[in-house]
Each structure stands twice: as structure tokens, then as C-alpha cells.
Design an enzyme around this catalytic site. Sequence first.
Site, short mmCIF file in Angstrom:
data_model
loop_
_atom_site.label_atom_id
_atom_site.label_comp_id
_atom_site.label_asym_id
_atom_site.label_seq_id
_atom_site.Cartn_x
_atom_site.Cartn_y
_atom_site.Cartn_z
N HIS A 83 0.86 -1.18 0.00
CA HIS A 83 0.00 0.00 0.00
C HIS A 83 0.91 1.24 0.00
CE1 HIS A 83 -2.88 2.91 1.76
NE2 HIS A 83 -3.83 2.08 1.39
N ASP B 207 2.92 -4.98 7.92
CA ASP B 207 1.72 -4.16 7.76
C ASP B 207 0.51 -5.08 7.93
OD1 ASP B 207 -0.54 -2.88 6.84
OD2 ASP B 207 0.39 -2.12 4.99
N GLN C 292 -4.73 -5.27 6.92
CA GLN C 292 -5.78 -6.13 6.35
C GLN C 292 -5.91 -7.47 7.07
OE1 GLN C 292 -7.98 -5.16 4.23
NE2 GLN C 292 -7.03 -3.23 3.66
N CYS D 92 -4.69 2.53 -3.68
CA CYS D 92 -3.39 2.98 -3.14
C CYS D 92 -2.30 1.95 -3.43
CB CYS D 92 -3.48 3.27 -1.64
SG CYS D 92 -4.54 4.64 -1.25
#
Lengths: 421, 148
Positions: free
Chosen positions: A136, A214, A217, A378
Site C-alpha cells: 500500500h 503491515d 488487512q 493505493c
Amino acid sequence: MSEAHAGPEKTNPPAVGSEALRRDFPILDQIVNRNPLIYLDNAATTQKPRVVIDALRNYYERDNANVHRGVHELSNRSSAAYERGRERAARFIHAKRSSEVIFTRGTTESINLVAQAWGTAHVKQGDTILLTDMEHHSNIVPWQLLAERVGARMAYLPVADDRGLLDLNQLDQKLTSDVRVFAFTHVSNSLGTVNPAREFCRRARARGITTVVDAAQSIGHGPIDVQELDCDFLAFSGHKMCGPTGIGGLYGRHELLEATPPYQGGGDMIATVGFEKSTWNQLPHKFEAGTPNIAGVVGLHAAMDYLDAIGRSNIARYDHELGAHAYEELSRLKGIRLFGPHIGRAGLVSFLLNDVHAHDLVTVADQRGIALRGGHHCNQPLMNKLGVVSTARASFYFYNTHQEIERLIEVLREIQKFFDR
Amino acid sequence: MFDDLNDLYQQVILDHSRSPRNFRELEGANCTAQGHNPLCGDNVTLYLIMEGDTIREISFQGSGCAISKASASILTESLKGRSKQEAEALFARVHDMVTTGKGGSEMGKLAVFAGVYKFPARVKCAILPWHAVLSAIEGRSEPVSTES
């Protein structure tokens, strides 16, 4: 794994996808553009159960005060609620200690914190920052800013093929001795790929490379255990896991956080302040300048309790089921182009239908009450690589139903006819 | 089937989006401008041959949704042979029409965009090529964006 750290168990929590569970989410019961709302934009943000909304209201109606400084009753309550939220978050991700959880505005701020505070101190000229093709923008741009500042270079682990999997064979070649940090997404927001995060961390650790996961999600979609992943940092957002917007967290291994200078200056993050020099507060307060998002933490706490009551393994299983169902049904449509892996995908599907532009598709679906996302998500570098400008995306959560997917397919068939006039 | 959407996606718009007119790079263009929608990644480049204040030739290239592509296509048809002042005046009327839904009856072919006003999120798609062409004839060199 998650259930072991669950909060207070509710009696008989409603089953995933059930009517009873959907009633926990007041927003779902409404008509949009003359049709019942079908909310399939959960990768952007999830809806909030009543317990979270109530927790925010109760906090503001009964306990609101600033934290860590007042000696009065309300400040005591607020401070306690805030630190209880931190302990809850630490349990939720199975951190060794609660001081390893820093509250931030969300994943983006968490990654910026790592890149700016840890990165500036530890990434040097000539070092390499390794990311992947499917990051992202929020896990690209903070690193580019760092690279520019210190004279480091960027490298990317490529997506191997049109199935949207990262090339594990190339990972060892990419993890060269000049790589200082490897930052990657756990689950791709545009492809639905679930990356082998534990394996990534294992290989990076073997070479002394710092890892940043990250988890935007993945945090709300299944059990997360930072000790099992053995990552150095992990970033997440509350609003993608039934919590409020504007609150999220950064997990950092104690030794790394200790060796990281402050991110922002202000109140609460200091031990002493002089006219020339100040000293820093201990962890985690060193990284939380100013009045924090106390209500957000209270709401996030309620969200974590709620997810654990439903059962994060149940959520993960159902998510995958919805994703697989949608993928299978979509693949039967003529003129469909599907992105991401065939199997083992997260609960989201990215697609293009004939030559209908994603924005047109999403506008028409909206007229049937279906909320989809259309755009580059993104992920512009990845979209360029796939040779598309944008895709349409349906992303699911445990309050979505198989009937909603059937309805989506029906509407997509209508859309095909509509644009084939 | 989608009665509510027939206003937005009129047949003319679908036709122009599928077979856009003047969709090419223009040889000898002395004036170009780019438009970009950073939210969806769409972009449009306009090429013009200006003779004094007159748009002698005009064409475009790029990728975008049906609305933005049809808008660029019909724009090139509408502006060929027009003066800079006429183009500016037409831009103002198109802008009014797509934001209020009014004034379509005097707009000729451009009237097909009158339905856009009901879809606020799509106004920028219709107006992007117009912003770009204005920027071009006013001699501004930086690309225009829907977000500025």
C-alpha cells in the site's frame, strides 16, 4: 491461539453471517438508493457493532478526562481505561508486555513512526530498504522519505506471476547483506494474497534484518500472534477491525523500541524538560506525545472483546469461505478478469468486467445499494505492473452473507448488459 | 433495467467512450495539457494546434471511465474551430450544467452530461478534460488535477 488471550467471553455469541449477528451492526439495516444496503467495502473500513458505539458513548458520558496527569476521579478512570486498552491490545496480538504497544492514529502513522524514528537512527547511507511489489502507498512513501533523507536505496520483492504471489525463491537473493529492513504487507488489500509472514520474518531474522509487518488487512480477520510471527514491528488500524477511526497501534519488540529515539515531542512523552534539553519518558509513553485518543482506545478495547467473543478463527474461516465463493462465482462470468491467487485468498476479490471501467461499475452497483471500491486501492506501482489503471473490489467481513454475494453476481450481470447496449 | 442510470449513461456517452473521436496524438501540436485524477489514476492528455487565439485542431489520449472519456471526446468535437474566449465561455456553461443539471437545452450534444449532477462523485470525471484544455489554452504548463 487467539482465543487463549480472549477477553471476557459473552454467553452464546451470534454465529458469523447470521441474522442475529447482523443485528449487532445498526448501520447494516438501511435502504441505499432504494435497495437494501450490501456493504462490500470492508477492506477500506469495517462497520461498528453496537458494543463499540456504546463504549464510546459511555466513555464520553461518564469517564471523560485527560490521562496520566489528573489526580481527580475522572482522570483516574480515564487513565485506567486507557492503560487497560493497552493491556487488551497486547493480549490481542500476544505481545510479551503491554509497553510494546504504542497507540497511534492507525497503520499509516505506525509505519511512519518506524520509518522516521527507528529508521533515521538505524538506516544508513548505502543501506537497502526492502519492500514488496504489493505494498500500500502507506508502506512505500514513508520509506522513500527515509531513503531520500539518509541516502538509502529501495528494493522490491517482485510479484511472481498473475496469480499475485510473491516470489519466495527470490527472497533469499533480495535479502542481501546491505538490507537493513524488510517491510511487507501481511495481506494484500488489492490482490487478497495472504503472505507467509512467519517465513518472511524467519529468513530476515536469520540475516539480522529488521522486519515490519503491515497488518492493516489481517488484524481483524484472524488470530495474530507477534511472538509466533517473530516480527520486530507490526502496524495495525482499529477501524478495519470494528473499532473507531483514528486509533491504531504499533507493536515493537522491547529492545528495538528502547533503541529508538522519540517520534514526536510534546506532553506525556517526557521525563524532565529543561530550557536546553529534555529527557524521555519510559516506554510506551516516549512515543505518545500529547493527549492521546482515549475514547478511541476504549472503543478499540470493546472491538477486540467483540471479535474474540465471535472467535477470530471463526472469522478467518468464514472470511475465506466468502472470498472463495465470490471468486468462484465471478470466474464464471464472461469477460471477467480476476486478480490475485486462486486459492488461499483473503476475503476480498479484485476484478474487471469486460471493458467497463471500475468507476462506472461501482457507480452502477451503488444504484443497487451495493458498496464496492473502484480505483487503484493505493497500489499504483502494482497496478502499473498488472497493466491496469484501476480495478473494482468487493471485500467481505463476518457480517456479510452468501446471499449478498449471489446478489452481487446478479447485479454484475445486469451491469454487463447495461454497458453492452 | 437501470432507469435511474440512463440519465448518466446516455447512449451517446457509451458510444463516445467506446469509440472516442479525435483519439490520437496530434502531430504538430503547439499546445498540450495533462489532466490527472489521483484518486483513480485516470489521466488525459489534450493536444491542440492553436492559430493565434483559434483552436485549429484538437485531439486527446488517455485512459479513464466512460464519463471522462466521452467528455474528452465530445469536448474535442465542440472546441474545434472555436476561439479561446468561446472555449472559456463554454467551459463555464458546462461546469454549471454538470453541477446543477440546468442549462442543458442550449448545449447541443454536450447536453448528454446534464445528468452527471445527480452523481456528485462523478462531476470531476466529466470536468477533468475541460480543466485540462483550459489550462492548455491559457498557457499553464503544470498538469491539472481533480484534487486541486
